[in-house]
Write an enzyme that holds these catalytic residues in place. Structure first.
Site, PDB file in Angstrom:
ATOM      1  CG  ASP A 142      -1.928  -0.981   1.160  1.00 50.33           C
ATOM      2  OD1 ASP A 142      -1.639  -2.017   0.584  1.00 50.33           O
ATOM      3  OD2 ASP A 142      -3.113  -0.864   1.893  1.00 50.33           O
ATOM      4  CG  HIS A 197      -3.216   3.967   1.917  1.00 55.32           C
ATOM      5  ND1 HIS A 197      -4.688   4.029   1.561  1.00 55.32           N
ATOM      6  CD2 HIS A 197      -2.913   2.571   2.372  1.00 55.32           C
ATOM      7  CE1 HIS A 197      -5.146   2.738   1.923  1.00 55.32           C
ATOM      8  NE2 HIS A 197      -4.152   1.893   2.322  1.00 55.32           N
ATOM      9  CG  ASP A 234      -5.285  -0.266  -0.672  1.00 46.24           C
ATOM     10  OD1 ASP A 234      -6.320  -0.447  -1.595  1.00 46.24           O
ATOM     11  OD2 ASP A 234      -5.614  -0.573   0.416  1.00 46.24           O
ATOM     12  CG  ASN A 279      -9.364  -2.277   0.227  1.00 44.48           C
ATOM     13  OD1 ASN A 279      -7.933  -2.354   0.116  1.00 44.48           O
ATOM     14  ND2 ASN A 279      -9.959  -1.532   1.270  1.00 44.48           N
ATOM     15  CG  HIS A 280      -8.495   2.457   0.038  1.00 41.66           C
ATOM     16  ND1 HIS A 280      -8.998   3.436   0.601  1.00 41.66           N
ATOM     17  CD2 HIS A 280      -8.402   1.318   0.929  1.00 41.66           C
ATOM     18  CE1 HIS A 280      -9.031   3.143   1.897  1.00 41.66           C
ATOM     19  NE2 HIS A 280      -8.565   1.916   2.082  1.00 41.66           N
ATOM     20  CG  HIS A 320      -6.174  -5.636   2.700  1.00 44.72           C
ATOM     21  ND1 HIS A 320      -6.871  -4.371   2.436  1.00 44.72           N
ATOM     22  CD2 HIS A 320      -7.240  -6.535   3.169  1.00 44.72           C
ATOM     23  CE1 HIS A 320      -8.079  -4.714   2.973  1.00 44.72           C
ATOM     24  NE2 HIS A 320      -8.405  -5.761   3.215  1.00 44.72           N
TER      25      HIS A 320
END
Length: 331
Positions: free
Chosen positions: A79, A81, A107, A139-140, A264
């Site tokens: 990730d 982010h 992500d 999932n983002h 994740h």
């Protein structure tokens, strides 16, 4: 066994982009070199350029398989982010594109201050060097999540409306959901699904949609491993499952794999093996949410050789801080 006929190689020859720095989609110029220069300076593209970037990638990615084949040597990342300056630190640690081949496991947006600039840079690199960088869906990378946890608001604030967010989400819909390294290591964002026993089944999913609230596509994005679970348990996240060593070992055996690699979940040290080194979690957002104090890592695979490189967050004085509030959330 895996049906290799289902695996589609990258359809765009990056050599075509190397020959010229300017291309066209309709009447709009495609300028990957200029875009990478802008994006590397933490600048987002003019709206027309951002739309052209997304439209080009949609056309290309729509022809990719759900699980794309990748040959080593390759560096695997977790990730990000929206932590743009830490992404630059990642490239300092692991090497620059195209000198290093990368698989990012999703992500890219939400939580950090620079989701737009982060995903723009990664998309520009994907456009220019499609055989040197693979971007999986997390999932983002969905409307439902990014509408709430930062990316939509960031696009709205910087462009004055939500049109660019819509275009990025269209790209998210067609990102591959897995990468198969040397036919031995499977990379996904979250984990496994009770409805998916083979990679062939994973290849047959309809990925070109919003991530649903349940079902195998949801599970691949949302599921987590747990040492205290043997089989399948419904996840407390509200989506996906928690799965254990037995499930993981059966999946690997059925598909002739040696390792399942995923992201994740925050890992304080940046990297963690589980289940007798049959599963690896890679986390690449140091000091997550600018408060967790964790390290980050990238995971290098070269044939049978595996190694991990660690890095820390960029000091506060080396990053700009936009005046914006991040919604309280921790997934």
């Amino acid at each position: 066994m895996i049906d290799t006929n289902l695996l589609r190689v990258t359809v765009c020859d990056e050599g075509e982009l190397e020959k010229s720095t300017t291309h066209f989609i309709g009447s709009r110029k495609i300028e990957p070199e200029q875009w990478i220069t802008w994006a590397s300076e933490c600048k987002y593209l003019p709206e027309s350029d951002a739309v052209a970037l997304c439209a080009t990638l949609i056309d290309r990615l729509s022809l990719e398989a759900n699980v794309v084949p990748v040959s080593s040597p390759v560096t695997i990342c977790g990730d990000i982010h929206g932590q743009f300056y830490d992404l630059l630190e990642l490239f300092k640690t692991g090497g620059t594109v195209p000198n290093t081949k990368y698989v990012f496991m999703g992500d890219y947006v939400d939580r950090g201050h620079y989701s737009l600039e982060t995903v723009t840079l990664l998309f520009c690199l994907l456009l220019k060097y499609p055989n040197q960088i693979t971007l999986l869906r997390g999932n983002h990378e969905s409307r439902r999540i990014s509408n709430v946890y930062g990316f939509y608001d960031e696009c709205q604030n910087k462009y004055g409306h939500g049109n660019v967010h819509k275009w990025f989400c269209k790209v998210f819909d067609v990102l591959p959901i897995g990468a198969l390294i040397d036919e031995s290591v499977l990379c996904v964002h979250g984990g496994l699904s009770p409805d998916i026993r083979t990679i062939d089944s994973l290849m047959l999913l309809d990925r070109a949609q919003e991530v649903p609230n349940k079902g195998p596509l949801c599970d691949i994005m949302w599921s987590d491993p747990d040492d205290d679970v043997e089989d399948w348990v419904i996840s407390q996240r509200g989506a996906g499952f928690v799965f254990g060593a037995k499930v993981t070992e059966e999946f690997l055996m059925n598909n002739d794999l040696s390792l399942l690699c995923r992201s994740h979940q925050l890992v304080d040290e940046g990297f963690k093996y589980m289940f007798n080194e049959k599963l690896a979690t890679v986390w690449s957002a140091p000091n997550y949410c600018y408060r967790c104090g964790n390290a980050a890592a990238v995971f290098e695979i070269d044939g049978n050789n595996r190694s991990t490189k660690y890095f820390n967050a960029v000091p506060d004085g080396s990053r700009e801080k936009p005046d914006r509030v991040v919604a309280p959330y921790f997934l």
